[in-house]
Design a protein around this motif. Structure first.
Motif, PDB file in Angstrom:
ATOM      1  N   ILE A 136     -58.412 -33.125 -22.976  1.00 27.56           N
ATOM      2  CA  ILE A 136     -59.781 -33.544 -22.665  1.00 27.56           C
ATOM      3  C   ILE A 136     -60.779 -32.549 -23.246  1.00 27.56           C
ATOM      4  CG2 ILE A 136     -61.442 -33.802 -20.765  1.00 27.56           C
ATOM      5  CD1 ILE A 136     -59.097 -35.022 -19.126  1.00 27.56           C
ATOM      6  N   GLU A 137     -60.499 -31.264 -23.071  1.00 27.75           N
ATOM      7  CA  GLU A 137     -61.390 -30.238 -23.616  1.00 27.75           C
ATOM      8  C   GLU A 137     -61.432 -30.298 -25.140  1.00 27.75           C
ATOM      9  OE1 GLU A 137     -63.532 -28.330 -21.952  1.00 27.75           O
ATOM     10  OE2 GLU A 137     -62.852 -29.441 -20.197  1.00 27.75           O
ATOM     11  N   ARG A 138     -60.290 -30.579 -25.790  1.00 25.40           N
ATOM     12  CA  ARG A 138     -60.263 -30.702 -27.245  1.00 25.40           C
ATOM     13  C   ARG A 138     -61.116 -31.884 -27.689  1.00 25.40           C
ATOM     14  NH1 ARG A 138     -59.023 -33.656 -30.930  1.00 25.40           N
ATOM     15  NH2 ARG A 138     -58.042 -35.183 -29.588  1.00 25.40           N
TER      16      ARG A 138
ATOM     17  N   GLN B 199     -55.730 -31.711 -19.313  1.00 26.48           N
ATOM     18  CA  GLN B 199     -57.021 -31.020 -19.287  1.00 26.48           C
ATOM     19  C   GLN B 199     -57.330 -30.400 -20.647  1.00 26.48           C
ATOM     20  OE1 GLN B 199     -56.794 -28.249 -16.038  1.00 26.48           O
ATOM     21  NE2 GLN B 199     -57.268 -29.802 -14.495  1.00 26.48           N
TER      22      GLN B 199
ATOM     23  N   ALA C 222     -66.061 -34.217 -29.969  1.00 23.95           N
ATOM     24  CA  ALA C 222     -67.261 -35.043 -29.775  1.00 23.95           C
ATOM     25  C   ALA C 222     -68.519 -34.214 -29.972  1.00 23.95           C
ATOM     26  CB  ALA C 222     -67.243 -35.680 -28.390  1.00 23.95           C
ATOM     27  N   GLU C 223     -68.519 -33.007 -29.472  1.00 23.86           N
ATOM     28  CA  GLU C 223     -69.669 -32.116 -29.637  1.00 23.86           C
ATOM     29  C   GLU C 223     -69.869 -31.755 -31.106  1.00 23.86           C
ATOM     30  OE1 GLU C 223     -72.970 -30.073 -28.385  1.00 23.86           O
ATOM     31  OE2 GLU C 223     -71.673 -31.363 -27.197  1.00 23.86           O
TER      32      GLU C 223
ATOM     33  N   LYS D 228     -63.628 -33.201 -26.023  1.00 18.86           N
ATOM     34  CA  LYS D 228     -65.030 -32.852 -25.804  1.00 18.86           C
ATOM     35  C   LYS D 228     -65.554 -31.995 -26.949  1.00 18.86           C
ATOM     36  CE  LYS D 228     -65.122 -32.942 -20.734  1.00 18.86           C
ATOM     37  NZ  LYS D 228     -65.201 -32.104 -19.521  1.00 18.86           N
ATOM     38  N   GLY D 229     -64.734 -31.059 -27.405  1.00 17.69           N
ATOM     39  CA  GLY D 229     -65.132 -30.207 -28.530  1.00 17.69           C
ATOM     40  C   GLY D 229     -65.328 -31.012 -29.799  1.00 17.69           C
TER      41      GLY D 229
ATOM     42  N   LYS E  84     -71.428 -34.693 -32.743  1.00 11.78           N
ATOM     43  CA  LYS E  84     -72.817 -34.805 -32.325  1.00 11.78           C
ATOM     44  C   LYS E  84     -73.689 -33.807 -33.076  1.00 11.78           C
ATOM     45  CE  LYS E  84     -73.551 -35.387 -27.943  1.00 11.78           C
ATOM     46  NZ  LYS E  84     -73.704 -35.086 -26.501  1.00 11.78           N
TER      47      LYS E  84
END
Length: 124
Positions: free
Chosen positions: A68-70, A65, A75-76, A72-73, A79
């Protein structure tokens, strides 16, 4: 007077015979109790291993988890940068990563482009 001499001898003989009869039963009982103790110990060790495996599984789930959060960070962040990573950002990431080196000595010498020179052959 003979009664007092014969009575202890008879008592001793009866006690000896009683020991010969009771001793095998005691040995069987002792082995049974030893077996029960070993079984209880093995059962407890099995339960401990199961609990350790459950704890490891939970830790791996939490690590996944966190990863995954890393991601997502990251990727954000990409972006937000409109999908482009600039050389200045790469330099920032390199400098920020240096905090994880702990006790290693790193000498940073900026060049014309302000990118670090990595000394790969220093320890040879």
């Amino acid at each position: 007077m003979k009664k007092f001499v014969i009575l202890p001898i008879i008592a001793f003989i009866l006690l000896t015979i009683g020991c010969f009869i009771a001793l095998p039963y005691y040995n069987v009982w002792e082995q049974e109790m030893s077996g029960k103790a070993e079984f209880a110990k093995a059962e407890q060790n099995r339960k401990i291993k199961i609990e350790e495996a459950k704890a490891n599984l939970e830790a791996e789930k939490l690590n996944a988890q966190a990863e995954i959060e890393r991601a997502k960070g990251a990727a954000e962040a990409i972006k937000i940068e409109n999908g482009s990573i600039t050389p200045a950002y790469i330099q920032y990431l390199w400098v920020r990563q240096q905090a994880n080196l702990n006790d290693k000595t790193v000498i940073y010498i900026p060049t014309e482009t302000n990118l670090p020179i990595l000394e790969a052959n220093r320890n040879k």
